[in-house]
Design a protein around this motif. Structure first.
Motif, PDB file in Angstrom:
ATOM      1  N   GLN A   7     -25.306  -3.549  -3.304  1.00  0.00           N
ATOM      2  CA  GLN A   7     -25.203  -2.138  -2.924  1.00  0.00           C
ATOM      3  C   GLN A   7     -24.279  -1.335  -3.847  1.00  0.00           C
ATOM      4  O   GLN A   7     -24.552  -0.167  -4.138  1.00  0.00           O
ATOM      5  N   THR A   8     -23.190  -1.951  -4.337  1.00  0.00           N
ATOM      6  CA  THR A   8     -22.293  -1.230  -5.245  1.00  0.00           C
ATOM      7  C   THR A   8     -23.015  -0.885  -6.541  1.00  0.00           C
ATOM      8  O   THR A   8     -22.851   0.211  -7.085  1.00  0.00           O
ATOM      9  N   ARG A   9     -23.812  -1.813  -7.041  1.00  0.00           N
ATOM     10  CA  ARG A   9     -24.562  -1.548  -8.270  1.00  0.00           C
ATOM     11  C   ARG A   9     -25.512  -0.369  -8.095  1.00  0.00           C
ATOM     12  O   ARG A   9     -25.596   0.502  -8.963  1.00  0.00           O
ATOM     13  N   LYS A  10     -26.198  -0.327  -6.970  1.00  0.00           N
ATOM     14  CA  LYS A  10     -27.111   0.792  -6.716  1.00  0.00           C
ATOM     15  C   LYS A  10     -26.358   2.122  -6.699  1.00  0.00           C
ATOM     16  O   LYS A  10     -26.812   3.115  -7.279  1.00  0.00           O
ATOM     17  N   GLU A  11     -25.218   2.137  -6.038  1.00  0.00           N
ATOM     18  CA  GLU A  11     -24.415   3.360  -5.953  1.00  0.00           C
ATOM     19  C   GLU A  11     -23.898   3.787  -7.323  1.00  0.00           C
ATOM     20  O   GLU A  11     -23.958   4.965  -7.685  1.00  0.00           O
ATOM     21  N   MET A  12     -23.393   2.834  -8.097  1.00  0.00           N
ATOM     22  CA  MET A  12     -22.817   3.162  -9.398  1.00  0.00           C
ATOM     23  C   MET A  12     -23.889   3.573 -10.406  1.00  0.00           C
ATOM     24  O   MET A  12     -23.681   4.476 -11.225  1.00  0.00           O
ATOM     25  N   LYS A  58     -26.659  10.418 -13.131  1.00  0.00           N
ATOM     26  CA  LYS A  58     -26.445  11.865 -13.049  1.00  0.00           C
ATOM     27  C   LYS A  58     -25.866  12.411 -14.343  1.00  0.00           C
ATOM     28  O   LYS A  58     -26.066  13.585 -14.677  1.00  0.00           O
ATOM     29  N   TYR A  59     -25.187  11.553 -15.091  1.00  0.00           N
ATOM     30  CA  TYR A  59     -24.527  11.994 -16.321  1.00  0.00           C
ATOM     31  C   TYR A  59     -25.111  11.304 -17.559  1.00  0.00           C
ATOM     32  O   TYR A  59     -24.476  11.242 -18.600  1.00  0.00           O
ATOM     33  N   GLN A  60     -26.332  10.785 -17.424  1.00  0.00           N
ATOM     34  CA  GLN A  60     -27.044  10.134 -18.521  1.00  0.00           C
ATOM     35  C   GLN A  60     -26.245   8.980 -19.126  1.00  0.00           C
ATOM     36  O   GLN A  60     -26.192   8.788 -20.344  1.00  0.00           O
ATOM     37  N   ILE A  92     -15.346   1.587 -12.607  1.00  0.00           N
ATOM     38  CA  ILE A  92     -16.670   2.085 -12.989  1.00  0.00           C
ATOM     39  C   ILE A  92     -16.738   3.592 -12.740  1.00  0.00           C
ATOM     40  O   ILE A  92     -17.214   4.358 -13.587  1.00  0.00           O
ATOM     41  N   GLN A  93     -16.262   4.022 -11.576  1.00  0.00           N
ATOM     42  CA  GLN A  93     -16.249   5.455 -11.267  1.00  0.00           C
ATOM     43  C   GLN A  93     -15.400   6.218 -12.284  1.00  0.00           C
ATOM     44  O   GLN A  93     -15.792   7.296 -12.753  1.00  0.00           O
ATOM     45  N   THR A  94     -14.240   5.663 -12.624  1.00  0.00           N
ATOM     46  CA  THR A  94     -13.369   6.319 -13.605  1.00  0.00           C
ATOM     47  C   THR A  94     -14.105   6.507 -14.921  1.00  0.00           C
ATOM     48  O   THR A  94     -14.056   7.594 -15.521  1.00  0.00           O
ATOM     49  N   CYS A  95     -14.764   5.477 -15.379  1.00  0.00           N
ATOM     50  CA  CYS A  95     -15.496   5.556 -16.646  1.00  0.00           C
ATOM     51  C   CYS A  95     -16.588   6.621 -16.584  1.00  0.00           C
ATOM     52  O   CYS A  95     -16.739   7.424 -17.507  1.00  0.00           O
ATOM     53  N   ILE A  96     -17.335   6.652 -15.507  1.00  0.00           N
ATOM     54  CA  ILE A  96     -18.433   7.614 -15.382  1.00  0.00           C
ATOM     55  C   ILE A  96     -17.904   9.044 -15.384  1.00  0.00           C
ATOM     56  O   ILE A  96     -18.383   9.902 -16.145  1.00  0.00           O
ATOM     57  N   TYR A  97     -16.903   9.330 -14.542  1.00  0.00           N
ATOM     58  CA  TYR A  97     -16.371  10.697 -14.464  1.00  0.00           C
ATOM     59  C   TYR A  97     -15.637  11.085 -15.751  1.00  0.00           C
ATOM     60  O   TYR A  97     -15.684  12.243 -16.158  1.00  0.00           O
ATOM     61  N   LEU A  98     -14.971  10.132 -16.386  1.00  0.00           N
ATOM     62  CA  LEU A  98     -14.233  10.419 -17.605  1.00  0.00           C
ATOM     63  C   LEU A  98     -15.171  10.753 -18.764  1.00  0.00           C
ATOM     64  O   LEU A  98     -14.916  11.668 -19.549  1.00  0.00           O
ATOM     65  N   PHE A  99     -16.280  10.019 -18.863  1.00  0.00           N
ATOM     66  CA  PHE A  99     -17.217  10.202 -19.974  1.00  0.00           C
ATOM     67  C   PHE A  99     -18.387  11.124 -19.610  1.00  0.00           C
ATOM     68  O   PHE A  99     -19.338  11.237 -20.382  1.00  0.00           O
ATOM     69  N   ALA A 100     -18.300  11.784 -18.468  1.00  0.00           N
ATOM     70  CA  ALA A 100     -19.421  12.587 -17.965  1.00  0.00           C
ATOM     71  C   ALA A 100     -19.840  13.711 -18.903  1.00  0.00           C
ATOM     72  O   ALA A 100     -20.993  14.151 -18.876  1.00  0.00           O
TER      73      ALA A 100
END
Length: 309
Positions: free
Chosen positions: A155-160, A166-168, A114-122
């Motif tokens: 808690q993971t869902r809230k964090e993700m 932050k990146y819409q 999930i983090q990879t997807c967010i930062y990659l598509f940011a």
């Protein structure tokens, strides 16, 4: 998006021989015959811990290496996140991923994917219109605490979701929510294993001193051979189930695009998953001994245009 590595991460990248550069992609090439874009997650904390162990024990074995049991079963390593190096790798690949148009991106529900997807598509220009969907069948082999997602819906869902906002970016959790807390057990491709573990979870819930879900599963990992709840055979079958789900979705989306007058080859389906899972997904068979020798092994944040035909 600016991101700079700390001096500590630079030091460890040299000491442990962790490549900072990611595989490049020729974005000028014609990929119209490749409807899928495969992406492996970035370098994770679990990858880093493995580097530490193998650096100290270059000839390590499951049963004899100091620190291996802790790395595979300690609750502090549950659902490993990206290492700083992994985030750096994602940022490097943003320009390449931004060259593609996406209809939907399917993601393993583990934290690092999930983090990879967010930062990659940011910085993707169309990220607010892309469907980002968590697909349970894309989860990595259940073989350690780092590959066990215990708090996906809490808690993971809230964090993700906070990171994604932050990146819409909006992430669809519906396919995981349908299965509930024990989603990672329910998608295992062995009815007896699923029945056995779900039975233990049910009996545990009937006790006055009920143990948390994650403790029950970590105990299961400890009791298996080489920490493998999910064997290669099970992972191969699960990967093919994921492939079938995604291919059926892609065919439906293609017909809808044609009806709407769009070029069906223009929009891709992204798949953000893990090394072992994608090795199985791209393999054509499993060996008689239950191992998977075929398949493509992707490097961290490697982008691979692909066709399953």
């Amino acid at each position: 998006m600016d991101f700079h590595l700390s001096e500590e991460s630079k030091f460890y990248s040299q000491q442990y021989q962790i490549p900072l550069e990611v595989p490049s992609l020729d974005t000028e090439q014609d990929y119209s015959d490749k409807p899928f874009i495969l992406i492996r997650h970035g370098f994770s904390m679990q990858n880093f811990q493995e580097k530490e162990v193998t650096y100290k024990n270059p000839n390590w074995e499951y049963s004899q290496t100091d620190g291996l049991e802790e790395m595979f079963t300690n609750e502090k390593y549950i659902d490993s996140s990206l290492h700083e190096i992994g985030i750096f790798q994602c940022v490097q690949q943003q320009k390449s991923i931004n060259k593609f148009k996406f209809h939907t991106v399917f993601i393993s529900p583990l934290r690092r994917t999930i983090q990879t997807c967010i930062y990659l598509f940011a910085t993707h220009p169309d990220r607010q219109n892309i469907n980002f969907v968590l697909l349970p069948q894309l989860a990595e082999c259940l073989c350690s605490s780092g590959c066990f997602s215990a708090f996906t819906l809490s808690q993971t869902r809230k964090e993700m979701e906070a990171l994604a906002s932050k990146y819409q970016i909006t992430i669809d959790y519906s396919k995981v929510s349908e299965l509930g807390e024990s989603w990672q057990i329910k998608v295992l491709e062995n009815d007896q294993v699923v029945k056995n573990i779900l039975g233990k979870l049910e009996r545990n819930g009937e006790c006055d001193c009920r143990e948390p879900y994650y403790k029950v599963i970590l105990n299961e990992i400890k009791q298996t051979k080489n920490y493998l709840i999910e064997t290669w055979d099970m992972l191969y079958k699960k990967s093919k189930k994921a492939q079938e789900i995604i291919k059926n979705f892609q065919e439906s989306a293609k017909q809808q695009q044609i009806q709407n007058g769009y070029d069906e080859t223009e929009y891709k389906i992204g798949i953000v998953s893990h090394g072992y899972l994608m090795k199985c997904m791209t393999a054509s068979r499993i060996e008689d001994d239950g191992s998977v020798q075929e398949g493509t092994v992707l490097q961290n944040v490697q982008i691979l245009p692909y066709s399953f035909d």
